[in-house]
Design an enzyme around this catalytic site. Structure first.
Site, PDB file in Angstrom:
ATOM      1  N   GLY A  40      -3.720  -8.509   4.398  1.00 18.79           N
ATOM      2  CA  GLY A  40      -3.628  -9.057   3.053  1.00 18.79           C
ATOM      3  C   GLY A  40      -2.835  -8.113   2.175  1.00 18.79           C
ATOM      4  N   CYS A  41      -3.227  -7.994   0.921  1.00 17.99           N
ATOM      5  CA  CYS A  41      -2.551  -7.057   0.019  1.00 17.99           C
ATOM      6  C   CYS A  41      -2.576  -5.671   0.642  1.00 17.99           C
ATOM      7  CB  CYS A  41      -3.235  -7.050  -1.345  1.00 17.99           C
ATOM      8  SG  CYS A  41      -2.566  -5.812  -2.490  1.00 17.99           S
ATOM      9  N   PHE A  42      -1.413  -5.043   0.735  1.00 17.72           N
ATOM     10  CA  PHE A  42      -1.340  -3.800   1.514  1.00 17.72           C
ATOM     11  C   PHE A  42      -1.866  -2.568   0.804  1.00 17.72           C
ATOM     12  CE2 PHE A  42       3.531  -4.428   0.746  1.00 17.72           C
ATOM     13  CZ  PHE A  42       3.385  -4.217  -0.622  1.00 17.72           C
TER      14      PHE A  42
END
Length: 425
Positions: free
Chosen positions: A274-276
């Protein structure tokens, strides 16, 4: 200090094109003023400001104060050193010109191991990284202080430094971030209640940067937009213990039917969670991880930007590339950490938490058949998982401001830290 009428936006020049026209929100009114945007952070807290500057260059490209390297391990005074800057080695010779030994010189992207001790010179906010121990990291790859990377580059194995002052991450105080604001030249209808302007009053620029009132007279007041800890430093002592090569041969997928055949010390792993931002910080905290970076992979458009990837049209997913010491941490442990980060999102297609879209799909992108085997073995324990397992593809680095984003935002990257990771700063 420059005298600035409040009624008119006046820009004064300063290096790096840092000048912008902003507004102050103070008392009950908002009024225009020419002000400077500090390049390092949009955060107002001390810890956030400290961390935001960690992977950015100093404002002033000045030499480190007190810089000096001593080869304390060379006790034989007849040794002469010759530096081979291009070859990355230092050749020591005796008086007769005979070669005695070669010592590795630290260059960017090398993996360096140092015995480190950083002590604050005066008050410095608690560091968000390990600062009194033996540490290994990718030189020039973010994490720790920029001044520390600068100091180590071009050192030779065995060299040490003592009592060297390095910037704490804030840079020197910038006089161009201080301004004298005239009261007399403002119209009576300006709307600002000068009675509320006191020394220590904090005013906010339009972009969210705060400045502090440092002086007040009947005719003017002075504002200072320097970070509170600008000019602070650490006293550094370190010894360069080892320099090793970055595992370039392991960056892509290498077919290896002999499971267990990759015995390289340093290996690379790639995950999409997902969001890194949050995933990167979780890996940074793991013992044995010596480098991380975030970027985009598994797409079909070369050199995508963050905006391109967010459109969902390039096929990329946000990913984290991890460089780890396989003698300290196993790939299985990293996969377990990734699964824990995903939680129930492991059963969702193209979604992690509230982030939805193909750019947020989760995956494990193996660099060897051994990694593929480990990933498949661990994930098959979960029914209906949606995590893709594919060969590692081209990894495009994300923009600099995304790298180690949560460390810059004030969250600890110390090894073993268990603090909750806030994924958005």
């Amino acid at each position: 200090m420059r005298l600035i009428p409040l009624a008119v936006s006046i820009l004064w020049s300063v290096s790096h094109d840092l000048v912008h026209s902003f507004s102050f929100s103070g008392s009950s009114a908002i009024f225009s003023i020419a002000a400077l945007r500090h390049p390092r952070t949009t955060s107002n807290s001390i810890s956030n400001r400290l961390a935001m500057s960690m992977s950015y260059p100093r404002l002033h490209n000045e030499p480190i104060q007190g810089f000096g390297i001593s080869s304390g391990h060379h006790q034989n005074t007849c040794l002469k050193s010759k530096i081979n800057m291009s070859g990355g080695e230092e050749v020591s010779s005796d008086d007769d010109g005979g070669t005695l030994e070669k010592k590795r010189i630290a260059k960017k992207n090398d993996i360096v191991t140092v015995e480190l001790k950083l002590e604050p010179n005066g008050f410095v906010a608690e560091p968000l990284f390990d600062n009194q121990c033996t540490v290994s990291f990718v030189l020039g790859g973010g994490n720790y202080l920029p001044g520390l990377h600068d100091l180590i580059e071009n050192m030779s194995v065995g060299d040490d430094v003592t009592d060297v002052s390095i910037d704490a991450g804030w840079g020197e105080r910038n006089p161009n971030l201080v301004a004298k604001v005239s009261k007399e030249e403002q119209p009576s209808s300006g709307g600002l209640d000068y009675e509320k302007i006191k020394v220590g009053t904090e005013l906010m620029l339009q972009n969210g940067i705060n400045c502090i009132v440092t002086e007040v007279t009947d005719n003017y007041f002075v504002i200072d937009a320097n970070p509170p800890l600008a000019g602070t430093s650490y006293n550094c002592q370190l010894t360069l213990l080892q320099v090793e090569s970055f595992p370039n041969d392991n960056v892509g997928y290498v077919e290896n039917n002999d499971v267990g055949g990759n015995t390289d010390k340093y290996q690379v792993a790639t995950f999409a969670l997902g969001c890194f931002w949050g995933g990167e910080l979780a890996f940074m905290r793991e013992q044995g991880v010596v480098g991380t970076k975030v970027g985009y992979t598994q797409g079909n458009v070369p050199n995508p930007t963050y905006k391109d990837v967010c459109s969902g049209e390039t096929g990329h997913t946000e990913a984290i590339q991890v460089v780890y010491d396989s003698t300290v941490v196993s790939f299985e442990r990293l996969v377990t950490l990734a699964v824990d980060r995903l939680g129930d999102s492991i059963f969702l297609l193209d979604q992690v938490g509230n982030d939805v879209g193909t750019q947020y799909r989760h995956g494990i992108y193996y660099h060897s058949d051994e990694q593929r085997y480990v990933a498949e073995r661990l994930l098959k324990r979960m029914r209906d998982y949606k995590t893709e397992i594919k060969p590692a593809g081209i990894f495009y680095n994300a923009e600099d401001y995304h790298q180690q984003y949560l460390l810059k935002g004030g969250q600890s990257a110390k090894k073993g830290t268990k603090e909750y990771i806030r994924c958005y700063g």
